[in-house]
Scaffold this active site. Structure first.
Site, PDB file in Angstrom:
ATOM      1  N   GLY A   1       3.585   4.254   0.778  1.00 21.78           N
ATOM      2  CA  GLY A   1       4.227   4.463   1.907  1.00 21.78           C
ATOM      3  C   GLY A   1       5.293   2.600   3.153  1.00 21.78           C
ATOM      4  O   GLY A   1       4.589   1.978   2.153  1.00 21.78           O
TER       5      GLY A   1
ATOM      6  N   ASP B   1       6.528  -3.801 -11.074  1.00 25.50           N
ATOM      7  CA  ASP B   1       5.271  -4.997 -10.927  1.00 25.50           C
ATOM      8  C   ASP B   1       5.129  -6.832 -11.163  1.00 25.50           C
ATOM      9  O   ASP B   1       4.118  -7.503 -10.542  1.00 25.50           O
ATOM     10  CB  ASP B   1       3.597  -4.198 -11.972  1.00 25.50           C
ATOM     11  CG  ASP B   1       3.644  -2.269 -11.085  1.00 25.50           C
ATOM     12  OD1 ASP B   1       4.166  -2.182 -10.561  1.00 25.50           O
ATOM     13  OD2 ASP B   1       2.843  -2.072 -12.659  1.00 25.50           O
TER      14      ASP B   1
ATOM     15  N   HIS C   1       9.216  -4.542  -4.158  1.00 28.26           N
ATOM     16  CA  HIS C   1       8.337  -3.428  -5.053  1.00 28.26           C
ATOM     17  C   HIS C   1       8.448  -1.932  -4.867  1.00 28.26           C
ATOM     18  O   HIS C   1       8.845  -1.156  -5.709  1.00 28.26           O
ATOM     19  CB  HIS C   1       7.006  -3.418  -5.421  1.00 28.26           C
ATOM     20  CG  HIS C   1       6.400  -3.322  -6.185  1.00 28.26           C
ATOM     21  ND1 HIS C   1       5.123  -1.876  -5.842  1.00 28.26           N
ATOM     22  CD2 HIS C   1       5.869  -3.294  -7.385  1.00 28.26           C
ATOM     23  CE1 HIS C   1       4.738  -1.717  -7.337  1.00 28.26           C
ATOM     24  NE2 HIS C   1       4.974  -2.643  -8.394  1.00 28.26           N
ATOM     25  N   ASP C   2       8.550  -2.037  -4.125  1.00 28.17           N
ATOM     26  CA  ASP C   2       8.892   0.128  -3.465  1.00 28.17           C
ATOM     27  C   ASP C   2       9.885   0.310  -4.385  1.00 28.17           C
ATOM     28  O   ASP C   2      10.410   1.560  -4.668  1.00 28.17           O
ATOM     29  CB  ASP C   2       8.619   0.167  -1.292  1.00 28.17           C
ATOM     30  CG  ASP C   2       6.997   0.010  -1.499  1.00 28.17           C
ATOM     31  OD1 ASP C   2       6.241   0.231  -2.210  1.00 28.17           O
ATOM     32  OD2 ASP C   2       6.451   0.579  -0.064  1.00 28.17           O
TER      33      ASP C   2
ATOM     34  N   GLY D   1       0.692  -1.636  -0.110  1.00 27.14           N
ATOM     35  CA  GLY D   1       0.253   0.137   0.046  1.00 27.14           C
ATOM     36  C   GLY D   1       1.407   1.230  -0.380  1.00 27.14           C
ATOM     37  O   GLY D   1       1.956   1.568  -0.383  1.00 27.14           O
TER      38      GLY D   1
END
Length: 122
Positions: free
Chosen positions: A31, A89, A47-48, A29
Site C-alpha cells: 500500500g 523493479d 515503483h507503486d 511495502g
C-alpha cells in the site's frame, strides 16, 4: 516477482530488502498513502505507480528473466508483462542505490498513521 525484486535490491544496495525497504516511509511495502517522506520513499512511490500502470499483470508473483552485466541490471526475454515488471523493479533498485546516502533509519517501520496527507497522483 517480489523475491527477484528483493535480490535486485540486495545486489544494488548491499542492504537486505527486509527490514530496510519493506516498511520504510509511507510507500515502501504494501500500500501507500500521503506524501513520500524522502528520496528513498519516493523510489517506492514511483515503483507503486509503475506497477499501477501494468494491465493484466501480476507483478508480485510473475517471474521474469534478468541478469547483471558489469554491475548493470539487464531485463531479459519474456512476455510484455514480465519485461515491464522487470523494468519497474530495476528502476526502483537503482533508485534505492542512488539515494543510499540520504536513507534515514528513522523511516524504517514508519507508522502508517503518520502518512495522512493527501496522496500524490502518479
Amino acid at each position: 516477482d517480489l523475491w527477484q525484486f528483493g535480490q535486485m535490491i540486495l545486489k544494488e544496495t548491499g542492504k537486505l530488502p527486509f527490514p530496510y525497504y519493506t516498511t520504510y516511509g509511507c510507500y515502501c511495502g504494501w500500500g501507500g498513502q500521503g506524501q513520500p517522506k524522502d528520496a528513498t520513499d519516493r523510489c517506492c512511490f514511483v515503483h507503486d505507480c509503475c506497477y499501477g500502470k501494468l494491465t493484466n499483470c501480476k507483478p508480485k508473483t510473475d517471474r521474469y528473466s534478468y541478469s547483471r552485466e558489469n554491475g548493470v541490471i539487464i531485463c531479459g526475454e519474456g512476455t510484455p508483462c514480465e519485461k515491464q515488471i522487470c523494468e519497474c523493479d530495476k528502476a526502483a533498485a537503482v533508485c534505492f542505490r542512488e539515494n543510499l546516502r540520504t536513507y534515514k533509519x528513522x523511516y524504517m517501520a514508519y507508522p502508517d498513521v503518520l502518512c495522512k496527507k493527501p496522496a500524490e497522483k502518479c
